[in-house]
Motif scaffolding. Structure first.
Motif, short mmCIF file in Angstrom:
data_model
loop_
_atom_site.label_atom_id
_atom_site.label_comp_id
_atom_site.label_asym_id
_atom_site.label_seq_id
_atom_site.Cartn_x
_atom_site.Cartn_y
_atom_site.Cartn_z
N GLU A 225 0.85 -1.18 0.00
CA GLU A 225 0.00 0.00 0.00
C GLU A 225 0.89 1.24 0.00
O GLU A 225 1.88 1.31 0.74
N GLY A 226 0.53 2.21 -0.82
CA GLY A 226 1.32 3.43 -0.90
C GLY A 226 0.84 4.51 0.05
O GLY A 226 0.11 4.23 1.01
N ILE A 227 1.22 5.76 -0.25
CA ILE A 227 0.90 6.87 0.66
C ILE A 227 0.05 7.94 -0.01
O ILE A 227 -0.31 8.93 0.64
N SER A 228 -0.31 7.76 -1.28
CA SER A 228 -0.99 8.83 -2.02
C SER A 228 -2.39 9.15 -1.48
O SER A 228 -2.92 10.23 -1.73
N HIS A 229 -2.98 8.21 -0.73
CA HIS A 229 -4.34 8.42 -0.21
C HIS A 229 -4.34 9.15 1.13
O HIS A 229 -5.40 9.53 1.63
N ILE A 230 -3.19 9.34 1.75
CA ILE A 230 -3.13 9.94 3.08
C ILE A 230 -3.40 11.44 2.99
O ILE A 230 -2.79 12.15 2.18
N THR A 231 -4.31 11.92 3.81
CA THR A 231 -4.70 13.33 3.75
C THR A 231 -3.96 14.16 4.80
O THR A 231 -3.45 13.63 5.80
N ALA A 249 8.33 -1.00 5.32
CA ALA A 249 8.35 -2.35 4.76
C ALA A 249 8.76 -3.30 5.87
O ALA A 249 9.78 -3.09 6.53
N LYS A 250 7.95 -4.34 6.09
CA LYS A 250 8.23 -5.27 7.18
C LYS A 250 8.16 -6.70 6.70
O LYS A 250 7.23 -7.10 6.00
N ALA A 257 5.07 -19.28 7.52
CA ALA A 257 4.96 -18.34 6.40
C ALA A 257 5.80 -17.08 6.62
O ALA A 257 6.08 -16.69 7.75
N ILE A 258 6.18 -16.46 5.51
CA ILE A 258 6.84 -15.15 5.53
C ILE A 258 5.77 -14.10 5.26
O ILE A 258 5.11 -14.14 4.22
N LYS A 259 5.60 -13.18 6.17
CA LYS A 259 4.64 -12.10 6.00
C LYS A 259 5.39 -10.87 5.51
O LYS A 259 6.40 -10.47 6.09
N CYS A 260 4.89 -10.26 4.45
CA CYS A 260 5.51 -9.05 3.88
C CYS A 260 4.46 -7.95 3.84
O CYS A 260 3.46 -8.06 3.13
N ASN A 261 4.68 -6.91 4.62
CA ASN A 261 3.78 -5.76 4.64
C ASN A 261 4.53 -4.49 4.27
O ASN A 261 5.53 -4.15 4.92
#
Length: 405
Positions: A225-231, A249-250, A257-261
């Motif tokens: 998820e990016g940052i363009s929606h943050i007001t 990035a985490k 499992a490997i979780k990538c956020n």
């Protein structure tokens, strides 16, 4: 005295930085490597746009000209995109040349293949510059992985996003205005999609996943998820609560499992990234023996990236070249995890939230603090995907005080 003969692919910001650093640090390089470093050729896309002061260096727009050089020890990839970078790296290795790359997209998708090919041809690959510019995260992980097992790594690995979020908060400006400023300062490209939508950070996370765990996360365990929606209003609300937006990035091992956020996160002043501002990058590494290590430094730019590339040179000639570590994931039961989040909504009734979260608190007219099981949060996002929920990392002391009132 013989020399180490080098070709540079690309003469943009990074390529120029590498060329400049080789010239200014020639004495130091010769001391470390035992011989001088000689740039033999530079590959560019358009010959009319470039000129070299040193006429002995071949300037060409044909990679085959570089492959046909009489002497070619190292090929430095400073171009972008998967192609022609992958093909160039592959042909360089097959020719018997070492490769150093700063191309995170290409290496994220083809790194394991290239490392296997390099092993076959008895050459090495350096890729320090693919992750965090001037921060030596790959070599740090390499040393840790001798015995330590990395359980989690998170980082601010995109300076553009961090610059935008910092300036939106400090100047009270909307996203579009700060993005324009970032472009004017050269921190963002004319097309900023890779940075502001999280693709750049995602590619870097994939490189790290291969290094740490020896494999990539499965698609169902990836969030980008990016940052363009943050007001501006959301940033101001978070700031009033002592929270800062960071794009993080985490990677974390959970069960088998490997979780990538890769997503916006709200951090408290207890979090190591709270004071990481502007174009700075940072990485926090958790390992089972050493505990936590935090690395901070410049993440992008001509000289920081050139530094990472040049620092890879000595490592190419080590007896044990860098490789992806094949970690055996714990296949046990996934641990029960709790979390805390801020929901941006004016219209939610407490009765709607109560089935999902153990703690609920209105902290402003537009934001609600909740705490509960991560599993419950996942269920909430499935049931109410339009309600924006942002994770909070670090002890949130303000909320604890409010709960006691």
């Amino acid at each position: 005295m013989s020399a180490i003969h080098i070709a540079i692919l690309g003469l943009g910001t990074v390529g120029k930085g590498v060329l400049e650093t080789i010239e200014t640090h020639q004495e130091r390089l010769q001391y470390l490597l035992g011989k001088p470093v000689k740039v033999e050729a530079v590959l560019v896309k358009n010959l009319d746009k470039h000129k070299l002061e040193d006429s002995s260096i071949l300037l060409t727009d044909q990679f085959d000209d570089i492959l046909q050089l009489a002497k070619l020890d190292v090929v430095i990839d400073a171009i972008v995109g998967q192609e022609p970078a992958f093909t160039c790296a592959k042909k360089s290795i097959e020719r018997g040349s070492h490769v150093i790359t700063a191309n995170k997209e290409m290496f994220a998708h083809h790194g394991k293949e290239l490392l296997e090919l390099a092993k076959k041809h008895q050459v090495s690959i350096g890729f320090e510059a693919t992750v965090a510019g001037g921060i030596p995260v790959i070599q740090t992980l390499r040393k840790l992985l001798n015995v330590n097992r990395i359980t989690k790594i998170e980082g601010i690995v995109n300076g553009t996003s961090n610059f935008i979020l910092t300036n939106m908060r400090e100047k009270g400006l909307p996203f579009a205005d700060v993005l324009k400023e970032a472009q004017e300062k050269g921190f963002a490209e004319a097309d900023p999609t890779n940075d502001i939508e999280g693709f750049d950070a995602y590619f870097k996370a994939l490189v790290l996943s291969n290094v740490i765990f020896g494999k990539l996360p499965e698609p169902e365990h990836i969030v980008r998820e990016g940052i363009s929606h943050i007001t501006r209003e959301q940033i101001q609300t978070a700031s009033s609560l002592g929270l800062k937006y960071k794009h993080i990035a985490k990677l974390e091992k959970q069960g088998g499992a490997i979780k990538c956020n890769v997503e916006p996160v709200l951090v408290t002043d207890a979090h190591p990234f709270y004071s990481v501002e502007g174009v700075q990058n940072a990485l926090s590494i958790d390992a089972d023996i050493v505990g936590n290590i935090t690395l901070l430094g410049p993440g992008a730019g001509k000289l920081p990236t050139a530094s990472a590339i040049i620092e890879d040179l000595p490592h190419l000639y080590e007896k044990q070249p860098l490789k992806f570590f094949d970690d055996k994931l714990n296949s046990g039961e996934q641990q029960v995890k709790t979390g805390q989040w801020l929901l941006f909504s004016k219209d939610l009734e407490r009765s709607v939230l109560e089935p999902y979260f153990a703690e609920i608190l209105n902290v402003s007219e537009e934001a609600i603090y909740v705490r509960g099981l991560t599993e419950s949060m996942n269920k909430w996002e499935q049931d109410y995907p339009v309600v924006k929920m942002v994770p909070i990392e670090g002890e949130f002391s303000l909320v604890k005080e409010l709960l006691l009132v």
